[in-house]
Design an enzyme around this catalytic site. Structure first.
Site, PDB file in Angstrom:
ATOM      1  N   CYS A   1       0.747  -1.303   0.165  1.00 40.65           N
ATOM      2  CA  CYS A   1       0.013  -0.081  -0.048  1.00 40.65           C
ATOM      3  C   CYS A   1       0.879   1.265   0.065  1.00 40.65           C
ATOM      4  O   CYS A   1       1.911   1.546   0.950  1.00 40.65           O
ATOM      5  CB  CYS A   1      -0.956   0.027   1.415  1.00 40.65           C
TER       6      CYS A   1
ATOM      7  N   CYS B   1      -0.970   3.668  -6.545  1.00 35.28           N
ATOM      8  CA  CYS B   1      -1.827   2.958  -5.692  1.00 35.28           C
ATOM      9  C   CYS B   1      -1.976   1.554  -6.071  1.00 35.28           C
ATOM     10  O   CYS B   1      -2.242   1.293  -7.088  1.00 35.28           O
ATOM     11  CB  CYS B   1      -3.184   3.729  -5.535  1.00 35.28           C
TER      12      CYS B   1
END
Ligand code: DGL
EC number: 5.1.1.3
Length: 263
Positions: free
Chosen positions: A73, A184
């Protein structure tokens, strides 16, 4: 110790795009994946909140015997990786960052777009990355609120998703970007949709495969790589397990059993 599992986590299903690369490169490793779906989206939360989630999840994965940790992440990495490394100095920890360096090397138009969360784009770590690698190119950043929640539904071709994505890529195209960074871990799942929506000359860059290679390097340096037959992946989620169960065949290409993570 080399038989111990590797812990991987994300705010939700996005990290599965990284987990796939790890699974492919390191089939003999046993993998533990925590999807913090009950606290999504990290991208719109405070760095302090995300640091707390990182600490809780890292401690859980350590308690399960993880020999290494992957923050699958970008948003959790900018907020939490420094604290985790300080807290666990001897634990191999791999974080993620938007692929600014390879994108700056690849662009021919000299204009690079970055799709990422608000949290990632506002961080000092991202500003430092631009200073270091993007001084010779123009970088257009585009925060993408709402995108992660739509990806979490597992419907990767909905009209709502297409419309929101269009609103985020239009400014990048208008500015002349020929290279777009998927900053992302949820966004690699949009590649099929993006390839319908973008002119063919635009390249998309993400760092899942590079992270898997970095993990392999760290484990190999420490003599921690597992060998032998292919091993299992276990899943936990902080939202309803049925939801992740339903999405796994779509994003992970296989079903899997999912346990509840209530911390
Ligand atoms: N997948 C995460 C990332 O790479 C963030 C998604 C979220 O906003 O929760 O940044």
């Amino acid at each position: 110790m080399s038989e111990a599992p590797i812990g991987v986590f994300d705010s939700g299903v996005g990290g599965l795009s990284v987990l796939k690369e790890i699974r492919q490169l390191l089939p003999a490793e046993s993998l533990l994946y925590v999807a913090d779906c009950g606290h999504i989206p990290y991208g719109e939360k405070s760095p302090e909140f995300i640091r707390q989630r990182c600490a809780v999840i890292a401690e859980f994965l350590r308690s399960r015997g993880a020999k290494a940790l992957v923050l699958a992440c970008n948003t959790a990495t900018v907020a939490g990786v420094a604290d985790l490394r300080q807290h666990y100095p001897d634990w191999p920890i791999v974080g993620m960052e938007p692929a600014v360096k390879p994108a700056a090397a690849a662009t021919r138009s000299g204009v690079v777009g970055v799709l990422a969360t608000t949290g990632t784009l506002q961080s000092a770590k991202f500003a430092a990355l631009l200073d270091r690698f993007a001084s010779d190119v123009r970088v257009i950043t585009q925060p993408c609120p709402g995108l992660v929640e739509l990806i979490e539904t597992g419907d990767l071709h909905s009209e709502a998703l297409r419309a929101l994505l269009r609103s985020y890529i239009e400014p990048l195209l208008a500015a002349g970007c020929d290279t777009i960074i998927l900053g992302c871990t949820h966004y690699p799942f949009l590649k099929p949709l993006l390839s319908q929506m973008l002119p063919p000359a635009i390249s998309l860059i993400d760092t899942g495969a590079a992270v898997a290679r970095q993990l392999q390097r760290l484990l190999s340096e420490r003599g921690l790589l597992a060998d032998g037959p292919a091993r299992e992946t276990q899943f936990w989620t902080s939202a309803a397990p049925e939801r992740l169960c339903k999405i796994l065949p779509v994003l992970w290409n296989k079903s899997g059993s999912v346990q509840s993570f209530n911390r």
